[in-house]
Design a protein around this motif. Structure first.
Motif, short mmCIF file in Angstrom:
data_model
loop_
_atom_site.label_atom_id
_atom_site.label_comp_id
_atom_site.label_asym_id
_atom_site.label_seq_id
_atom_site.Cartn_x
_atom_site.Cartn_y
_atom_site.Cartn_z
N GLN A 16 116.16 -14.58 16.27
CA GLN A 16 115.62 -14.53 14.92
C GLN A 16 116.71 -14.02 14.00
N VAL A 63 113.13 0.04 13.23
CA VAL A 63 112.74 -1.35 13.46
C VAL A 63 111.22 -1.46 13.56
N ALA A 90 117.16 -8.88 9.79
CA ALA A 90 116.78 -8.44 8.46
C ALA A 90 117.99 -7.91 7.74
N ARG A 132 109.75 -1.35 10.15
CA ARG A 132 110.05 -2.56 9.39
C ARG A 132 109.25 -3.76 9.89
N SER A 133 109.18 -3.93 11.21
CA SER A 133 108.55 -5.13 11.76
C SER A 133 107.07 -4.95 12.07
N ARG A 188 105.96 -3.83 14.88
CA ARG A 188 105.73 -3.98 16.31
C ARG A 188 106.77 -3.18 17.08
N THR A 240 109.26 -2.81 20.19
CA THR A 240 110.00 -3.64 21.13
C THR A 240 110.47 -2.77 22.30
#
Length: 171
Positions: A164, A86, A167, A89-90, A92, A94
Motif C-alpha cells: 500500500q 500507526v 501515508a 492513524r489507520s 487497526r 498490525t
C-alpha cells in the motif's frame, strides 16, 4: 410510529457511543504515545551516559554490552511508539511491529547470554559452571529458533500483504 422513534433513538445512541469510544481510544493512544516519547527520551539520555562512561573506560566487553543493551532497548521503545502512531492513524493494529520488537528483544538476550557464557569459559570448569554453560546453550538454541520463526513471519507478512502506498510522513 413508535417503532420508528425507538429505532431513531437506538441509532443515535449507537452513533454517540461509537463517537465516545473512538475519541476515548484516541485519547488513550495519545497519552500512551506521550509517555512512550518521554520514556524514549530518558532512555536515550541514559544510553548516552552509559556510552560516555564506556568511552572513558575504553575497553572491556561489559561496558560495550551495556551500551548495546541500552540502545536496543531504546529501539524497542521507538518501535512500540511507531506502532501506537500507526494504530492511531489507520485505526487497526498490525502485528509486524510486535514481531520486530520481539526480534530485537531476542537479539538483546542472545548478546547477554553470549557475553555471560564467554565469561564462564574463563577459569576452571566446575560442575556449576558446566551446568550454567549447558543451560545457556539450550537457551541460545531456543532463541535461535524463535528468531528464525519471527524472521520468517515478517517475511511472510510482507509477501501476503499487498503493498500500500505509505501515508505522508511515513517512511
Amino acid at each position: 410510529m413508535a417503532q420508528r422513534s425507538d429505532d431513531e433513538v437506538e441509532n443515535r445512541l449507537t452513533k454517540l457511543s461509537a463517537f465516545l469510544f473512538l475519541h476515548t481510544e484516541h485519547l488513550v493512544y495519545a497519552l500512551l504515545g506521550g509517555l512512550l516519547a518521554v520514556t524514549a527520551a530518558l532512555a536515550l539520555l541514559d544510553a548516552a551516559g552509559v556510552l560516555f562512561e564506556a568511552l572513558k573506560k575504553f575497553g572491556g566487553a561489559q561496558p560495550m554490552l551495556d551500551v548495546i543493551d541500552r540502545l536496543l532497548f531504546l529501539l524497542m521503545i521507538v518501535e512500540i511508539l511507531h506502532t501506537v502512531r500507526v494504530s492511531m492513524r489507520s485505526g487497526r493494529l498490525t502485528c509486524e511491529p510486535f514481531l520486530i520488537v520481539g526480534l530485537i528483544a531476542s537479539i538483546r538476550r542472545v548478546l547477554v547470554i553470549t557475553l555471560q557464557s564467554s565469561e564462564v569459559m574463563h577459569g576452571s570448569m566446575t560442575a556449576e559452571r558446566q551446568a550454567l554453560f549447558n543451560a545457556s546453550m539450550v537457551e541460545l538454541g531456543v532463541l535461535a529458533g524463535l528468531i528464525l520463526v519471527m524472521v520468517i513471519s515478517i517475511f511472510l507478512l510482507h509477501r501476503a500483504e499487498p503493498q500500500q502506498p505509505q501515508a505522508a510522513g511515513e517512511e
